[in-house]
Enzyme design. Structure first.
Site, mmCIF file in Angstrom:
data_model
loop_
_atom_site.group_PDB
_atom_site.id
_atom_site.type_symbol
_atom_site.label_atom_id
_atom_site.label_comp_id
_atom_site.label_asym_id
_atom_site.label_seq_id
_atom_site.Cartn_x
_atom_site.Cartn_y
_atom_site.Cartn_z
ATOM 1 N N THR A 135 0.832 -1.215 0.000
ATOM 2 C CA THR A 135 0.000 0.000 0.000
ATOM 3 C C THR A 135 0.862 1.259 0.000
ATOM 4 O OG1 THR A 135 -1.610 -1.224 1.309
ATOM 5 C CG2 THR A 135 -1.854 1.163 1.272
ATOM 6 N N GLU A 136 0.379 2.270 -0.694
ATOM 7 C CA GLU A 136 1.069 3.569 -0.721
ATOM 8 C C GLU A 136 0.105 4.647 -0.228
ATOM 9 O OE1 GLU A 136 2.575 4.012 -4.703
ATOM 10 O OE2 GLU A 136 3.960 2.325 -4.420
ATOM 11 N N SER A 141 -6.663 0.516 -2.456
ATOM 12 C CA SER A 141 -7.433 -0.569 -3.079
ATOM 13 C C SER A 141 -6.955 -0.874 -4.494
ATOM 14 C CB SER A 141 -8.923 -0.191 -3.121
ATOM 15 O OG SER A 141 -9.392 0.013 -1.809
ATOM 16 N N THR A 167 2.302 -2.986 8.448
ATOM 17 C CA THR A 167 2.382 -3.692 9.730
ATOM 18 C C THR A 167 3.806 -4.223 9.935
ATOM 19 O OG1 THR A 167 0.077 -4.323 9.498
ATOM 20 C CG2 THR A 167 1.382 -5.581 11.096
ATOM 21 N N LEU A 341 -22.802 -4.921 27.528
ATOM 22 C CA LEU A 341 -21.950 -4.491 28.640
ATOM 23 C C LEU A 341 -22.248 -3.067 29.104
ATOM 24 C CD1 LEU A 341 -20.330 -7.065 27.657
ATOM 25 C CD2 LEU A 341 -18.332 -5.912 28.544
ATOM 26 N N GLU A 366 -6.180 -5.934 3.903
ATOM 27 C CA GLU A 366 -6.266 -7.203 3.139
ATOM 28 C C GLU A 366 -7.480 -7.191 2.217
ATOM 29 O OE1 GLU A 366 -4.007 -9.625 3.567
ATOM 30 O OE2 GLU A 366 -3.037 -8.976 5.420
ATOM 31 N N THR A 368 -10.664 -4.279 1.249
ATOM 32 C CA THR A 368 -11.823 -3.778 2.011
ATOM 33 C C THR A 368 -13.052 -4.646 1.704
ATOM 34 O OG1 THR A 368 -12.560 -2.324 0.236
ATOM 35 C CG2 THR A 368 -10.943 -1.406 1.780
HETATM 36 C C1 LIG Z 1 -3.800 -1.242 10.693
HETATM 37 C C2 LIG Z 1 -3.499 -1.445 9.236
HETATM 38 C C3 LIG Z 1 -2.459 -2.285 8.867
HETATM 39 C C4 LIG Z 1 -2.144 -2.443 7.507
HETATM 40 N N1 LIG Z 1 -1.072 -3.256 7.143
HETATM 41 C C5 LIG Z 1 -0.670 -3.265 5.840
HETATM 42 C C6 LIG Z 1 0.520 -3.986 5.462
HETATM 43 O O1 LIG Z 1 1.170 -4.641 6.283
HETATM 44 N N2 LIG Z 1 0.929 -3.910 4.167
HETATM 45 C C7 LIG Z 1 0.253 -3.203 3.216
HETATM 46 O O2 LIG Z 1 0.697 -3.166 2.076
HETATM 47 N N3 LIG Z 1 -0.897 -2.531 3.543
HETATM 48 C C8 LIG Z 1 -1.362 -2.540 4.831
HETATM 49 N N4 LIG Z 1 -2.506 -1.853 5.187
HETATM 50 C C9 LIG Z 1 -3.193 -1.051 4.165
HETATM 51 C C10 LIG Z 1 -4.535 -1.621 3.723
HETATM 52 O O3 LIG Z 1 -4.352 -2.789 2.980
HETATM 53 C C11 LIG Z 1 -5.270 -0.508 2.948
HETATM 54 O O4 LIG Z 1 -5.665 0.445 3.923
HETATM 55 C C12 LIG Z 1 -6.459 -1.031 2.179
HETATM 56 O O5 LIG Z 1 -6.042 -1.759 1.057
HETATM 57 C C13 LIG Z 1 -7.396 0.105 1.710
HETATM 58 O O6 LIG Z 1 -6.675 1.126 1.113
HETATM 59 P P1 LIG Z 1 -6.918 2.657 1.556
HETATM 60 O O7 LIG Z 1 -6.871 2.726 3.037
HETATM 61 O O8 LIG Z 1 -5.976 3.482 0.781
HETATM 62 O O9 LIG Z 1 -8.406 2.967 1.137
HETATM 63 P P2 LIG Z 1 -8.914 3.373 -0.314
HETATM 64 O O10 LIG Z 1 -8.446 2.401 -1.342
HETATM 65 O O11 LIG Z 1 -8.628 4.819 -0.557
HETATM 66 O O12 LIG Z 1 -10.482 3.174 -0.144
HETATM 67 C C14 LIG Z 1 -11.317 4.103 0.566
HETATM 68 C C15 LIG Z 1 -12.760 3.596 0.440
HETATM 69 O O13 LIG Z 1 -13.141 3.569 -0.938
HETATM 70 C C16 LIG Z 1 -13.606 2.266 -1.272
HETATM 71 N N5 LIG Z 1 -13.286 1.946 -2.673
HETATM 72 C C17 LIG Z 1 -12.073 1.959 -3.274
HETATM 73 N N6 LIG Z 1 -12.184 1.572 -4.554
HETATM 74 C C18 LIG Z 1 -13.492 1.259 -4.748
HETATM 75 C C19 LIG Z 1 -14.261 0.781 -5.855
HETATM 76 N N7 LIG Z 1 -13.695 0.483 -7.034
HETATM 77 N N8 LIG Z 1 -15.602 0.628 -5.693
HETATM 78 C C20 LIG Z 1 -16.183 0.879 -4.487
HETATM 79 N N9 LIG Z 1 -15.530 1.318 -3.416
HETATM 80 C C21 LIG Z 1 -14.194 1.507 -3.530
HETATM 81 C C22 LIG Z 1 -12.888 1.336 -0.311
HETATM 82 O O14 LIG Z 1 -13.549 0.090 -0.200
HETATM 83 C C23 LIG Z 1 -12.933 2.167 0.959
HETATM 84 O O15 LIG Z 1 -14.192 2.025 1.570
HETATM 85 C C24 LIG Z 1 -2.891 -1.742 6.524
HETATM 86 C C25 LIG Z 1 -3.969 -0.921 6.921
HETATM 87 C C26 LIG Z 1 -4.270 -0.777 8.256
HETATM 88 C C27 LIG Z 1 -5.421 0.101 8.661
#
Ligand SMILES: Cc1cc2nc3c(=O)[nH]c(=O)nc-3n(C[C@H](O)[C@H](O)[C@H](O)COP(=O)(O)OP(=O)(O)OC[C@H]3O[C@@H](n4cnc5c(N)ncnc54)[C@H](O)[C@@H]3O)c2cc1C
Length: 387
Positions: A135-136, A141, A167, A341, A366, A368
């Site tokens: 992720t960047e 997503s 993580t 609770l 992993e 959304t």
């Molecule tokens: C605690 C934590 C640990 C993590 N650990 C790791 C790790 O070890 N390695 C790693 O690489 N990543 C890691 N992640 C990142 C995680 O995988 C991403 O946060 C996730 O893939 C979602 O990306 P984003 O947060 O940029 O949300 P976005 O992609 O910006 O999405 C925002 C919202 O838009 C929705 N959305 C996006 N595209 C669409 C679409 N086409 N249609 C409908 N809805 C859409 C999404 O479902 C979401 O509700 C971690 C995240 C957290 C919170």
């Protein structure tokens, strides 16, 4: 025959002796080593690094891999370990998932013999920790459009870019960084201390507090030719790792749900209002029964998918089915348990709000819920709805 409120359908009887033994060992470890400290770690926002080697000693790191010091268990046993760890706290399950499925699995599956020998034995014991950088900041997503890139400079590689929400990032001895190359996306092993490579931990999280989450910064990082994983090109690499880790979440989420259900059930029998235990009110019973239904169905689903994985018939779409359902239901169970609770449900004295908050991260990482819905939607209609 008496019915066990914590194993209503007798799932225990569907396990082999070895699976039960592994489950019990992890459950005991969680009781002895995780539960006494978890409130403190969660509140302080820290992961106790020193436990990594204890988890390694138990054989839980890369436990479903064979050789290189790994335990070589079946997928169901790996799932059960995830379930028990997450019944303690999602931070511990995340640590094991990232180490085993996101860092060791790709080295094991796509790495050279030298890379495997260098990293896997030490990662299996927990002496070396790995992380997975996909992720960047602006690419979550949709990781296929990542900006991090690796260019050739003679026989070396030069990496530039940023990875976010990683993580274990700040405690990792080696980061697996996925980067765009002229040949498609490739995976690079970046050891801690490499010039130009830095990490910055993310603070002020209200979820997954007992877990290190970091940014990876790559500024003209020079790596030798053999830093790349030779065995994979393209998004298949990171996506296959995510499928492994998501599988563990299907079980893990039910661990968090079980802890919430157990806590609410117990509380409902001892907390009195209007002269009787709140568990004697029909509305409370309906909540508990609804929690039980989803907990038992989700646990059976996890076991079914585990058996499919062990027989080689699981697909990434099946994993999406399990992740989407079980995380969604675990979160619903946690929220419902919280209401039982009452005010006590918002404190760290009980595990429920901690699990509910953690599950918010599990819902997002992993893949959304929306992305897994789109994967399943495409599977059943044959029509892509991602863009
Ligand atoms: C605690 C934590 C640990 C993590 N650990 C790791 C790790 O070890 N390695 C790693 O690489 N990543 C890691 N992640 C990142 C995680 O995988 C991403 O946060 C996730 O893939 C979602 O990306 P984003 O947060 O940029 O949300 P976005 O992609 O910006 O999405 C925002 C919202 O838009 C929705 N959305 C996006 N595209 C669409 C679409 N086409 N249609 C409908 N809805 C859409 C999404 O479902 C979401 O509700 C971690 C995240 C957290 C919170």
């Amino acid at each position: 025959m008496s019915i066990d409120a914590l194993d209503f359908l007798g799932v225990d009887r569907l396990l082999t002796d070895e699976e039960r033994m592994i489950r019990d060992t992890v459950r005991k470890f969680v009781g002895d080593r995780v539960m006494p400290g978890i409130e403190k770690w969660f509140e302080a926002g820290e992961f106790p690094n020193e436990i990594a080697t204890e988890i390694g000693e138990l054989g839980l790191l890369g436990m479903h891999l064979e050789g290189y010091g790994c335990a070589g268990t079946n997928a169901v046993s790996y799932g059960l370990a995830c379930l028990e760890l997450e019944a303690g706290d999602t931070g511990f399950r995340s640590f094991v998932s990232v180490q085993g499925s996101l860092a060791m699995f790709p080295i094991y599956t796509y790495g050279s013999e030298e890379q495997k020998d260098e990293w896997l034995p030490r990662m299996a014991t927990g002496e070396a920790i790995g992380c997975f950088g996909l992720t960047e900041p602006d690419r979550g997503s949709d990781p296929s459009n990542m900006r991090t890139n690796a260019k050739r400079a003679g026989s070396d590689w030069v990496l530039n870019g940023n990875k976010m929400w990683i993580t274990n990032g700040g405690i990792a001895d080696v980061a697996l960084v996925w980067a765009q190359t002229d040949d498609g996306v490739r995976g690079f092993l970046v050891p801690r201390g490499t010039k130009g490579f830095a990490t910055r931990d993310i603070h002020r999280k209200l979820s997954l507090r007992a877990s290190v989450t970091s940014e990876l910064i790559l500024d003209d990082v020079h790596l030798p030719e053999d830093a790349v994983l030779p065995g994979v090109k393209g998004m298949k690499g990171p996506l296959s790792c995510l499928s492994e880790a998501r599988f563990g979440i299907i079980f893990g989420a039910m661990g968090a749900a079980r802890a919430c259900y157990e806590s609410a059930l117990e509380y409902s029998k001892t907390r009195e209002q209007f002269g009787k235990p709140i568990g004697a009110f029909q509305l409370t019973q309906a909540k508990l029964v609804n929690m039980l239904l989803e907990l038992e169905k989700g646990t059976l689903l996890a076991l079914h998918l585990g058996r499919m994985k062990d027989s080689g018939s699981i697909t990434p779409q099946h994993v999406s089915f399990g992740k989407l359902n079980n995380v969604r239901e675990a979160l619903a169970i946690a929220r419902e348990a919280r209401t039982i609770l009452g005010a006590n449900g918002i404190t760290l004295e009980y595990p429920v709000i901690r699990h509910a908050n953690n599950l918010e991260s599990v819902l997002t990482y992993e893949g959304t819920s929306e992305i897994h819905t789109l994967i399943l939607g495409e599977t059943i209609t044959g029509l892509k709805a991602f863009s």
